[in-house]
Design a protein around this motif. Structure first.
Motif, short mmCIF file in Angstrom:
data_model
loop_
_atom_site.label_atom_id
_atom_site.label_comp_id
_atom_site.label_asym_id
_atom_site.label_seq_id
_atom_site.Cartn_x
_atom_site.Cartn_y
_atom_site.Cartn_z
N MET A 1 0.77 -1.16 0.33
CA MET A 1 0.16 0.10 0.08
C MET A 1 0.82 1.20 -0.06
SD MET A 1 -3.27 0.49 -0.01
CE MET A 1 -4.30 1.83 0.55
N LEU A 2 0.55 2.30 -0.49
CA LEU A 2 1.14 3.65 -0.73
C LEU A 2 1.34 4.06 0.59
CD1 LEU A 2 -0.20 5.21 -3.89
CD2 LEU A 2 2.12 4.11 -3.54
N ASN A 3 2.08 4.95 0.81
CA ASN A 3 2.41 5.74 2.08
C ASN A 3 1.28 6.71 2.28
OD1 ASN A 3 3.21 7.88 3.92
ND2 ASN A 3 5.20 7.75 3.17
N PRO A 4 0.62 6.55 3.48
CA PRO A 4 -0.46 7.56 3.88
C PRO A 4 -0.32 9.13 3.69
CG PRO A 4 -0.16 5.89 5.53
CD PRO A 4 1.01 5.92 4.42
N ILE A 7 -1.05 9.42 -0.12
CA ILE A 7 -2.69 9.65 -0.32
C ILE A 7 -3.42 11.02 0.09
CG2 ILE A 7 -4.60 8.57 0.54
CD1 ILE A 7 -3.08 5.88 0.55
N GLU A 8 -2.63 11.51 1.32
CA GLU A 8 -3.10 12.90 1.82
C GLU A 8 -2.54 13.83 0.70
OE1 GLU A 8 -4.98 13.69 4.34
OE2 GLU A 8 -4.95 11.33 5.10
N GLN A 9 -1.37 13.93 0.18
CA GLN A 9 -1.06 14.79 -0.93
C GLN A 9 -1.96 14.53 -2.06
OE1 GLN A 9 3.11 13.88 -1.48
NE2 GLN A 9 3.67 14.95 0.08
N GLN A 38 -8.21 4.80 -1.72
CA GLN A 38 -7.76 3.92 -1.10
C GLN A 38 -7.84 2.57 -1.61
OE1 GLN A 38 -8.32 4.76 3.15
NE2 GLN A 38 -6.18 5.67 3.48
N ALA A 39 -9.31 2.29 -1.76
CA ALA A 39 -10.08 1.11 -2.43
C ALA A 39 -9.38 0.88 -3.66
CB ALA A 39 -11.51 1.27 -2.40
N GLN A 40 -9.13 2.04 -4.62
CA GLN A 40 -8.70 1.63 -5.98
C GLN A 40 -7.38 1.46 -5.80
OE1 GLN A 40 -10.59 1.48 -8.44
NE2 GLN A 40 -12.24 1.61 -7.30
N LEU A 41 -6.54 2.06 -4.91
CA LEU A 41 -4.83 1.73 -4.79
C LEU A 41 -4.73 0.42 -4.35
CD1 LEU A 41 -3.77 5.12 -3.48
CD2 LEU A 41 -3.49 4.30 -5.80
#
Length: 83
Positions: A1-4, A7-9, A38-41
């Motif tokens: 998963m990507l870094n939160p 995602i915020e950025q 998040q679901a798509q990632l």
């Protein structure tokens, strides 16, 4: 998963380009965008940077061992030719 933080950025960038009316929908819209993103990632076949770095190190060590084994094989073959 990507870094939160990433995602915020991304979410912030999306919010920055939204019209003011949409921005006024507030935190519920932000939560929905975040949840959808998040679901798509999560569906993507991604690895974390940490996993990538670990595999890079494993590959480097494997290459080093292969190089050493190739040199040893050449030495053994050279010794056999001399006998």
């Amino acid at each position: 998963m990507l870094n939160p933080k990433k995602i915020e950025q991304i979410i912030q960038q999306i919010q920055d380009v939204l019209p003011q009316g949409v921005k006024d929908l507030g935190q519920d819209a932000e939560a929905k965008v975040k949840q959808t993103l998040q679901a798509q990632l999560a569906k993507l076949d991604l690895v974390t940077r940490e996993e990538f770095d670990v595999q890079t190190q494993v590959l480097m060590r494997t290459r080093e061992k292969l190089t050493e084994l190739e040199k040893r094989l050449e030495q053994i073959l050279a010794q056999q030719e001399n006998h």
